[in-house]
Design a protein around this motif. Structure first.
Motif, PDB file in Angstrom:
ATOM      1  N   ASP A   1       7.313 -10.463  13.872  1.00  0.00           N
ATOM      2  CA  ASP A   1       8.171 -11.570  13.444  1.00  0.00           C
ATOM      3  C   ASP A   1       8.754 -12.302  14.639  1.00  0.00           C
ATOM      4  O   ASP A   1       9.070 -13.485  14.552  1.00  0.00           O
ATOM      5  N   VAL A   2       8.943 -11.561  15.757  1.00  0.00           N
ATOM      6  CA  VAL A   2       9.490 -12.157  16.979  1.00  0.00           C
ATOM      7  C   VAL A   2       8.767 -11.551  18.172  1.00  0.00           C
ATOM      8  O   VAL A   2       8.564 -10.334  18.219  1.00  0.00           O
ATOM      9  N   VAL A   3       8.385 -12.402  19.128  1.00  0.00           N
ATOM     10  CA  VAL A   3       7.831 -11.919  20.395  1.00  0.00           C
ATOM     11  C   VAL A   3       8.594 -12.624  21.516  1.00  0.00           C
ATOM     12  O   VAL A   3       8.788 -13.840  21.468  1.00  0.00           O
ATOM     13  N   THR A   4       9.034 -11.841  22.520  1.00  0.00           N
ATOM     14  CA  THR A   4       9.742 -12.446  23.657  1.00  0.00           C
ATOM     15  C   THR A   4       8.916 -12.206  24.927  1.00  0.00           C
ATOM     16  O   THR A   4       8.268 -11.169  25.062  1.00  0.00           O
ATOM     17  N   PHE A   5       8.943 -13.168  25.841  1.00  0.00           N
ATOM     18  CA  PHE A   5       8.285 -12.983  27.144  1.00  0.00           C
ATOM     19  C   PHE A   5       8.886 -13.916  28.188  1.00  0.00           C
ATOM     20  O   PHE A   5       9.627 -14.848  27.858  1.00  0.00           O
ATOM     21  N   SER A   6       8.577 -13.628  29.457  1.00  0.00           N
ATOM     22  CA  SER A   6       9.184 -14.363  30.575  1.00  0.00           C
ATOM     23  C   SER A   6       8.409 -15.625  30.915  1.00  0.00           C
ATOM     24  O   SER A   6       7.185 -15.657  30.795  1.00  0.00           O
ATOM     25  N   GLY A   7       9.118 -16.615  31.418  1.00  0.00           N
ATOM     26  CA  GLY A   7       8.473 -17.850  31.864  1.00  0.00           C
ATOM     27  C   GLY A   7       7.946 -17.762  33.280  1.00  0.00           C
ATOM     28  O   GLY A   7       7.026 -18.494  33.663  1.00  0.00           O
TER      29      GLY A   7
ATOM     30  N   SER B   1       6.180  -7.857  39.306  1.00  0.00           N
ATOM     31  CA  SER B   1       7.084  -8.087  38.183  1.00  0.00           C
ATOM     32  C   SER B   1       6.741  -7.239  36.977  1.00  0.00           C
ATOM     33  O   SER B   1       6.856  -7.665  35.842  1.00  0.00           O
ATOM     34  N   GLY B   2       6.265  -6.056  37.257  1.00  0.00           N
ATOM     35  CA  GLY B   2       5.989  -5.160  36.143  1.00  0.00           C
ATOM     36  C   GLY B   2       4.722  -5.486  35.389  1.00  0.00           C
ATOM     37  O   GLY B   2       4.359  -4.785  34.460  1.00  0.00           O
ATOM     38  N   SER B   3       4.006  -6.547  35.788  1.00  0.00           N
ATOM     39  CA  SER B   3       2.776  -6.833  35.064  1.00  0.00           C
ATOM     40  C   SER B   3       1.718  -5.843  35.510  1.00  0.00           C
ATOM     41  O   SER B   3       1.545  -5.628  36.705  1.00  0.00           O
ATOM     42  N   LEU B   4       1.013  -5.276  34.578  1.00  0.00           N
ATOM     43  CA  LEU B   4      -0.143  -4.449  34.876  1.00  0.00           C
ATOM     44  C   LEU B   4       0.117  -3.511  36.053  1.00  0.00           C
ATOM     45  O   LEU B   4      -0.487  -3.638  37.114  1.00  0.00           O
ATOM     46  N   PRO B   5       1.037  -2.558  35.891  1.00  0.00           N
ATOM     47  CA  PRO B   5       1.532  -1.784  37.021  1.00  0.00           C
ATOM     48  C   PRO B   5       0.488  -0.954  37.736  1.00  0.00           C
ATOM     49  O   PRO B   5       0.621  -0.685  38.917  1.00  0.00           O
ATOM     50  N   VAL B   6      -0.546  -0.520  37.012  1.00  0.00           N
ATOM     51  CA  VAL B   6      -1.508   0.351  37.680  1.00  0.00           C
ATOM     52  C   VAL B   6      -2.724  -0.410  38.187  1.00  0.00           C
ATOM     53  O   VAL B   6      -3.583   0.156  38.856  1.00  0.00           O
ATOM     54  N   GLU B   7      -2.802  -1.679  37.865  1.00  0.00           N
ATOM     55  CA  GLU B   7      -3.954  -2.454  38.309  1.00  0.00           C
ATOM     56  C   GLU B   7      -3.701  -2.957  39.726  1.00  0.00           C
ATOM     57  O   GLU B   7      -2.598  -3.320  40.082  1.00  0.00           O
ATOM     58  N   ARG B   8      -4.767  -2.984  40.530  1.00  0.00           N
ATOM     59  CA  ARG B   8      -4.653  -3.503  41.886  1.00  0.00           C
ATOM     60  C   ARG B   8      -5.758  -4.525  42.101  1.00  0.00           C
ATOM     61  O   ARG B   8      -6.844  -4.408  41.527  1.00  0.00           O
ATOM     62  N   LEU B   9      -5.485  -5.511  42.947  1.00  0.00           N
ATOM     63  CA  LEU B   9      -6.475  -6.542  43.240  1.00  0.00           C
ATOM     64  C   LEU B   9      -6.975  -6.345  44.664  1.00  0.00           C
ATOM     65  O   LEU B   9      -6.159  -6.256  45.597  1.00  0.00           O
ATOM     66  N   PRO B  10      -8.289  -6.262  44.879  1.00  0.00           N
ATOM     67  CA  PRO B  10      -8.802  -6.042  46.231  1.00  0.00           C
ATOM     68  C   PRO B  10      -8.426  -7.196  47.153  1.00  0.00           C
ATOM     69  O   PRO B  10      -8.580  -8.367  46.790  1.00  0.00           O
ATOM     70  N   SER B  11      -7.907  -6.848  48.336  1.00  0.00           N
ATOM     71  CA  SER B  11      -7.394  -7.875  49.240  1.00  0.00           C
ATOM     72  C   SER B  11      -7.612  -7.435  50.688  1.00  0.00           C
ATOM     73  O   SER B  11      -8.240  -6.401  50.941  1.00  0.00           O
TER      74      SER B  11
ATOM     75  N   VAL C   1       8.575  -7.664  19.239  1.00  0.00           N
ATOM     76  CA  VAL C   1       7.867  -7.157  20.420  1.00  0.00           C
ATOM     77  C   VAL C   1       8.443  -7.836  21.661  1.00  0.00           C
ATOM     78  O   VAL C   1       8.501  -9.068  21.722  1.00  0.00           O
ATOM     79  N   ASP C   2       8.881  -7.026  22.637  1.00  0.00           N
ATOM     80  CA  ASP C   2       9.253  -7.590  23.945  1.00  0.00           C
ATOM     81  C   ASP C   2       8.058  -7.377  24.863  1.00  0.00           C
ATOM     82  O   ASP C   2       7.801  -6.272  25.311  1.00  0.00           O
ATOM     83  N   LEU C   3       7.349  -8.475  25.140  1.00  0.00           N
ATOM     84  CA  LEU C   3       6.115  -8.355  25.927  1.00  0.00           C
ATOM     85  C   LEU C   3       6.358  -8.331  27.427  1.00  0.00           C
ATOM     86  O   LEU C   3       5.534  -7.850  28.190  1.00  0.00           O
ATOM     87  N   GLY C   4       7.463  -8.903  27.873  1.00  0.00           N
ATOM     88  CA  GLY C   4       7.716  -8.938  29.315  1.00  0.00           C
ATOM     89  C   GLY C   4       6.906 -10.011  30.005  1.00  0.00           C
ATOM     90  O   GLY C   4       7.267 -11.176  30.001  1.00  0.00           O
ATOM     91  N   ALA C   5       5.762  -9.610  30.571  1.00  0.00           N
ATOM     92  CA  ALA C   5       5.020 -10.529  31.437  1.00  0.00           C
ATOM     93  C   ALA C   5       4.462 -11.746  30.704  1.00  0.00           C
ATOM     94  O   ALA C   5       4.558 -12.866  31.196  1.00  0.00           O
ATOM     95  N   GLY C   6       3.871 -11.523  29.552  1.00  0.00           N
ATOM     96  CA  GLY C   6       3.497 -12.638  28.704  1.00  0.00           C
ATOM     97  C   GLY C   6       2.558 -13.680  29.262  1.00  0.00           C
ATOM     98  O   GLY C   6       2.954 -14.789  29.606  1.00  0.00           O
ATOM     99  N   ALA C   7       1.273 -13.338  29.366  1.00  0.00           N
ATOM    100  CA  ALA C   7       0.286 -14.380  29.644  1.00  0.00           C
ATOM    101  C   ALA C   7      -0.018 -15.068  28.319  1.00  0.00           C
ATOM    102  O   ALA C   7       0.039 -14.431  27.274  1.00  0.00           O
ATOM    103  N   VAL C   8      -0.326 -16.352  28.341  1.00  0.00           N
ATOM    104  CA  VAL C   8      -0.732 -16.999  27.088  1.00  0.00           C
ATOM    105  C   VAL C   8      -2.239 -17.234  27.024  1.00  0.00           C
ATOM    106  O   VAL C   8      -2.740 -17.741  26.040  1.00  0.00           O
TER     107      VAL C   8
END
Ligand SMILES: *Cc1c(COP(=O)(O)O)cnc(C)c1O
Length: 485
Positions: A291-297, A400-410, A261-268
């Motif tokens: 068996d393998v998961v990759t994600f960004s630091g 960075s591609g994390s949660l592309p459709v989610e927006r945070l009120p600001s 699995v290539d997770l990309g954003a990868g929160a732990v």
């Protein structure tokens, strides 16, 4: 200039240009050379003289000696200035790839500084005084946080994906859903990455729907791996079907194949505890049988640029043995920052205060609004009477591609051109002036207005912004004084 005096011809003007050395001996440039180093000033003098020669040849008047000195000083300061300048990020995107992604925790910054100044036990087993493995530095932390039995780390997640593919599936077939043939900005396209790793891509399913039997039917004796890539930067909605980790892992394992699995954003950690949208976690994919998961630091993890690879001992052993692992290994600076970041997660203590990415993502809207109020008047004064400055609700992006459709009120300070005619150009001009400040300010243009989302304007940035706005020259009527002979 007296109007009766005839201008000298181009040949004469060229002959009158000073030599480089004469220019460098001018007291202001001599002093500047002491400050910046002679090389930058000399390069600037040569460039300014060359520009003056070109200008004269095309019919312009020669610059005065003083004008050449001034232009050389300006150019020398530009040559000597760092290219990797700090910027004030008012785009509203917290993990902005073009602005350097995650801001690091103070602990991580201190660890990097220490690792730069001192020798460190990077690959040195202090107990046995023999050679160690640099992955050991973060191994226990990553295992503890993700529940993975084995881990390794490389320079970035793109590298992690290439390495894992090359180690597990070179010259063989890799099955991926057509709905996951992703392109992430900056030339990361899964089909190209597959090719670079020497794998043969086998696409299954359709863009919107892929079923278990699509994978099962595609397995041949040449298959080496089944891959799932997380949809980082887009969403497929409507009539859709995708196969979950558990089913895919079972299909792969029945055929004796590994599942990656290539997770990309990868929160732990589960970000919904902090009121944020939920992002899939590496520990969940592993628990489901990956068996393998990759994600960004440097995405949601909020650490340095790195590619984290977690998985089974057999898969990780193959990955670590591959020659590309050596080519993609992390520096001590990356490992120092990553270790410190992971240690914050491991402590479970005051995460949003200590991890800037989490702090910015969870910043209360009222706090952002207050930041807007602190800088609104100064921005209005800087923009001048041709723009109106208001504070408006807006939506920040995680980035960075994390949660592309989610927006945070600001909230944003919005600068709107007073005249509807030419508003597009006026707003571009204002955005450019903000980018020309000593610490450039980067906003977002939408609907012919400049949106300065203050989510990422932290208190020290706020002070820096106010100071440089106060010192900025007021806009004049665009006519600049001409100094020519
Ligand atoms: C961001 C991303 C990558 C690339 O990671 P980098 O850290 O930029 O190298 C690969 N795959 C996915 C799914 C991503 O979101």
């Amino acid at each position: 200039m007296p109007p009766t005096m005839p201008l000298p011809g181009p040949g004469e003007q060229l002959a009158h240009l000073p030599a480089v050395d004469r220019l460098l001996n001018a007291p202001p440039l001599d002093a500047l050379a002491q400050e910046l180093g002679t090389a930058f000033v000399k390069r600037a003098a040569q460039a300014e003289l060359a520009a003056a020669r070109e200008a004269i040849k095309s019919g312009s008047a020669a610059p005065t000696f003083d004008a050449l000195v001034a232009a050389t000083a300006t150019a020398a300061r530009i040559f000597a200035a760092p290219r990797l300048t700090s910027v004030i990020n008012l785009t509203g995107t917290v993990i902005h790839t073009n602005l350097g992604r995650a801001l690091l925790a103070d602990e991580a910054i201190d660890a990097v500084a220490a690792a730069m100044r001192q020798y460190v036990a990077l690959e040195y087993d202090l107990a046995g005084a023999g050679r160690g493995d640099r992955d050991d530095i973060v191994e226990d932390l990553l295992r503890e946080l993700t529940g993975a039995p084995a881990v390794t780390v490389v320079n970035n997640n793109a590298g992690a994906v290439v390495l894992a593919l090359a180690a597990l599936a070179a010259r063989r077939e890799v099955i991926v859903s057509r709905g996951e043939l992703i392109e992430i900005g900056g030339a990361f396209r899964l089909p190209d990455i597959m090719e670079a790793a020497g794998c043969k891509l086998v696409e299954v399913g359709t863009t919107n729907r892929t079923h278990p039997r699509d994978y099962e039917d595609a397995i041949t004796p040449k298959t080496a791996l089944i891959v799932k890539a997380h949809w980082s930067n887009y969403a497929i909605t409507g009539f859709t079907a995708a196969v979950d980790d558990q089913t895919l892992a079972a299909i792969a394992h029945r055929a004796g194949l590994p599942y990656m699995v290539d997770l990309g954003a990868g929160a732990v950690i589960d970000l919904s505890h902090y009121g944020l949208p939920r992002e899939p976690l590496p520990q969940e994919s592993l628990a489901a049988g990956a068996d393998v998961v990759t994600f960004s630091g440097d995405k949601l993890l909020g650490g340095p640029q790195a590619g984290l690879i977690v998985g089974t001992p057999a898969a990780i052993a193959k990955i670590k043995k591959h020659p590309l692992k050596r080519a993609l290994r992390c520096s001590k600076l990356t490992l120092a920052a990553l270790e410190a970041t992971l240690r914050i997660y491991a402590s479970g203590h005051r995460l949003p205060e200590r991890l800037p990415v989490l702090a910015l993502l969870t910043r209360p809207a009222a706090d952002i609004r207050a930041a807007c109020e602190h800088v609104q008047a100064a921005l209005a004064a800087f923009a001048g009477k041709d723009y109106a400055a208001s504070i408006e609700a807006c939506a920040s992006q995680i980035g960075s591609g994390s949660l592309p459709v989610e927006r945070l009120p600001s909230f944003a300070v919005v600068l709107t051109p007073a005249q509807a005619k030419g508003a597009g150009r006026a707003v571009e001009r204002l955005a450019a002036r903000l980018r020309e400040l000593p610490t450039p300010v980067v906003g977002r243009i939408a609907g012919q207005r400049l949106w300065l989302d203050c989510r990422c304007l932290r208190s020290d940035d706020e002070a820096a912004l106010l100071q440089q706005l106060a010192m900025a020259k007021p806009i004049t009527d665009h006519r600049s004084p001409v100094t020519q002979c």
